[in-house]
Design a protein around this motif. Structure first.
Motif, PDB file in Angstrom:
ATOM      1  N   VAL A 187      -6.683  16.670  -4.024  1.00  0.00           N
ATOM      2  CA  VAL A 187      -7.212  15.801  -2.967  1.00  0.00           C
ATOM      3  C   VAL A 187      -6.501  14.455  -2.966  1.00  0.00           C
ATOM      4  N   LEU A 188      -6.289  13.903  -4.177  1.00  0.00           N
ATOM      5  CA  LEU A 188      -5.592  12.608  -4.273  1.00  0.00           C
ATOM      6  C   LEU A 188      -4.153  12.708  -3.766  1.00  0.00           C
ATOM      7  N   VAL A 189      -3.471  13.822  -4.105  1.00  0.00           N
ATOM      8  CA  VAL A 189      -2.091  14.006  -3.637  1.00  0.00           C
ATOM      9  C   VAL A 189      -2.047  14.036  -2.111  1.00  0.00           C
ATOM     10  N   ARG A 190      -2.951  14.812  -1.538  1.00  0.00           N
ATOM     11  CA  ARG A 190      -2.969  14.888  -0.078  1.00  0.00           C
ATOM     12  C   ARG A 190      -3.326  13.535   0.547  1.00  0.00           C
ATOM     13  N   ILE A 217       0.835  -1.205   0.000  1.00  0.00           N
ATOM     14  CA  ILE A 217       0.000   0.000   0.000  1.00  0.00           C
ATOM     15  C   ILE A 217       0.864   1.246   0.000  1.00  0.00           C
ATOM     16  N   LEU A 218       1.953   1.208   0.787  1.00  0.00           N
ATOM     17  CA  LEU A 218       2.881   2.341   0.817  1.00  0.00           C
ATOM     18  C   LEU A 218       3.508   2.555  -0.556  1.00  0.00           C
ATOM     19  N   ALA A 219       3.964   1.454  -1.163  1.00  0.00           N
ATOM     20  CA  ALA A 219       4.565   1.588  -2.500  1.00  0.00           C
ATOM     21  C   ALA A 219       3.543   2.114  -3.508  1.00  0.00           C
ATOM     22  N   SER A 220       2.281   1.624  -3.407  1.00  0.00           N
ATOM     23  CA  SER A 220       1.246   2.100  -4.322  1.00  0.00           C
ATOM     24  C   SER A 220       0.948   3.575  -4.109  1.00  0.00           C
ATOM     25  N   SER A 221       0.891   4.006  -2.830  1.00  0.00           N
ATOM     26  CA  SER A 221       0.618   5.414  -2.535  1.00  0.00           C
ATOM     27  C   SER A 221       1.741   6.307  -3.052  1.00  0.00           C
ATOM     28  N   ASN A 236       1.472   6.430  -6.870  1.00  0.00           N
ATOM     29  CA  ASN A 236       0.384   7.305  -7.309  1.00  0.00           C
ATOM     30  C   ASN A 236       0.718   8.764  -7.077  1.00  0.00           C
ATOM     31  N   PHE A 237       1.362   9.042  -5.917  1.00  0.00           N
ATOM     32  CA  PHE A 237       1.764  10.413  -5.625  1.00  0.00           C
ATOM     33  C   PHE A 237       2.755  10.918  -6.666  1.00  0.00           C
TER      34      PHE A 237
END
Length: 215
Positions: free
Chosen positions: A84-87, A57-61, A64-65
């Motif tokens: 919003v997605l970045v935050r 999940i961390l790698a995916s976040s 995506n960031f």
């Protein structure tokens, strides 16, 4: 998701605090819980699975960031949805990274505390062994002091006996010297008597010869 991550962070923070600061029996309780998680096959697999999922999940976040950031570089602006997605991704990645970091800290604290407990046990065992050796050494020293005292007493007795024997030997030597002097005196008297006896025999023979001449 946020509430779950915040609860995980709170639990991990409490566990880390209890591992660092000993408050009653809580540290031992936390140590037992972590021991169960590390030694049991089921809990260990569960923990590894949770850590792996959180890492994914961390790698995916993070991915995506970074993807949204790259899209911003290409298009020049961020839409409100992208903001919003970045935050959201930034908050997710921060919470997950901090929770993983806290778990790593807890794991290492548990490892070092376990080692410290083992070292304390060894130190206590070594202390007991040292105390036993000190007692044995003390007993041996007391025994050696007793034997030394007995030997000193025997040596003093032998010295006294030797002194007495020397005195007796000196007295015997004096007696022997006195006896030798007496023997010498007696021999001298005997020689004198023998000479006198020989002289008297000669005188007797002379008198007898004179007596015969007169007759």
């Amino acid at each position: 998701m946020y509430q779950l991550l915040i609860m995980v962070l709170i639990v991990e923070g409490i566990m880390a605090f209890l591992l660092v600061v000993k408050i009653g029996p809580f540290r031992d309780l936390v140590m037992k819980v972590i021991d169960q998680l590390k030694t049991g096959k089921g809990p260990e697999i569960t923990v590894k699975t949770i850590v792996g999922v959180m890492s994914l999940i961390l790698a995916s976040s993070v991915y995506n960031f970074l993807w949204i950031q790259n899209k911003n570089v290409k298009h020049g602006t961020l839409t409100p949805m992208d903001q919003v997605l970045v935050r959201t991704h930034l908050l997710d990645s921060s919470l997950i990274a901090f929770s993983l970091f806290l778990w790593f800290i807890i794991y290492r604290l548990h490892h070092y505390l376990t080692k410290m407990c083992g070292l304390k046990t060894k130190a206590q065992f070594c202390k007991e062994e040292v105390e036993k050796l000190q007692l044995k050494i003390k007993e041996k020293e007391e025994k050696a002091s007793k034997e030394r005292r007995l030997l000193n007493e025997e040596v003093s007795k032998l010295k006294e006996n030797l002194k007495k024997m020397k005195l007796e030997s000196e007295e015997k030597d004096k007696r022997v010297l006195a006896a030798e002097s007496d023997v010498a005196a007696l021999q001298k008297q005997s020689n004198d008597l023998l000479l006198e006896y020989d002289r008297l025999l000669e005188d007797n023979q002379i008198l007898q010869s004179q007596n015969l001449g007169y007759r």
